[in-house]
Enzyme design. Structure first.
Site, PDB file in Angstrom:
ATOM      1  N   GLN A  49       3.214   9.850   0.808  1.00 25.89           N
ATOM      2  CA  GLN A  49       4.499   9.149   0.947  1.00 25.89           C
ATOM      3  C   GLN A  49       5.437   9.406  -0.229  1.00 25.89           C
ATOM      4  OE1 GLN A  49       2.379   5.288   2.042  1.00 25.89           O
ATOM      5  NE2 GLN A  49       4.296   5.083   3.164  1.00 25.89           N
ATOM      6  N   GLY A  66       0.832  -1.196   0.000  1.00 25.89           N
ATOM      7  CA  GLY A  66       0.000   0.000   0.000  1.00 25.89           C
ATOM      8  C   GLY A  66       0.863   1.242   0.000  1.00 25.89           C
TER       9      GLY A  66
HETATM   10 ZN    ZN Z   1       2.566   3.401   5.744  1.00 24.72          ZN
END
Ligand code: ZN
Length: 170
Positions: A51, A46
Site C-alpha cells: 500500500q 492496518g
Molecule cells: Zn486494506
C-alpha cells in the site's frame, strides 16, 4: 520517520503478489517505522507494504482502541496456519479505498506464523477485530482486496467510481 504516499484503487500495484522478505535488517526496520507512522497518520488500523508501493510480504497493525496506548504489531512473511470454521462479520474499510465500507465475512479466529521486526519467529492467535484485520492485510500481500469478498455488482460499482475519480485527477 517518513509518511509515505498511499497507493489508491485502481492502481495495478494493489493486484501484485508481494515477495517474501529475505532479510530483517535496519533498512527493513526503517520501512516498518515509516509504515507505522503512515498508518497512524491516516489513521488506519492496518497497512501492508504494497500500500506504500513496496511489494514485500510485510504488514503492520494496531487495533488498540481510542484512548488506549499504542500497540504496534509487525508481521513479516505472515502465513495463516489455522483458521476456525466459525465465521464473523465486520464492516471493513481500506486506506487504499478511502471512504468505502462494506461488511465482510471471514473466519472468526486464526493462527498466524510470522517473523517479528527482530527476525524472531512468532505465532499469533487472533480473534475479533485482530483476526479480521490480519486476514485483510494478508490478502493485500496476495493482491486481494476486501472488495473481492463482496458481491460482484457492488465491487464493480466501487471500482468504477474510483477509476473515474483517478481519471479526473490527471
Ligand atoms: Zn486494506
Amino acid at each position: 520517520m517518513t509518511i509515505k504516499p498511499l497507493i489508491i484503487l485502481p492502481d495495478p500495484l494493489l493486484r501484485q503478489v508481494s515477495q517474501p522478505v529475505e532479510r530483517v535488517d535496519s533498512e527493513l526496520n526503517q520501512l516498518v517505522d515509516d509504515m507505522l507512522e503512515t498508518m497512524y497518520e491516516a489513521p488506519g488500523i492496518g497497512l501492508a507494504a504494497i500500500q506504500v508501493g513496496v511489494p514485500r510480504r510485510l504488514l503492520v497493525i494496531d487495533v488498540a482502541k481510542e484512548g488506549e496506548d499504542r500497540q504496534p504489531l509487525v508481521f513479516i512473511n505472515p502465513e495463516i496456519i489455522t483458521s476456525s470454521d466459525e465465521r464473523s462479520v465486520y464492516e471493513e474499510g481500506c486506506l487504499s479505498i478511502p471512504d468505502y465500507y462494506a461488511e465482510v465475512e471471514r473466519p472468526a479466529s486464526i493462527s498466524v506464523k510470522s517473523i517479528d521486526r527482530h527476525g524472531k519467529e512468532q505465532v499469533t492467535d487472533a480473534d475479533g477485530i485482530l483476526a479480521t484485520c490480519l486476514q485483510h492485510e494478508i490478502d493485500h500481500l496476495n493482491g486481494v482486496l476486501f472488495i473481492d469478498h463482496i458481491s460482484r455488482l457492488k465491487r464493480e460499482m466501487v471500482i468504477k467510481r474510483f477509476t473515474k475519480a483517478a481519471r479526473q485527477k490527471i
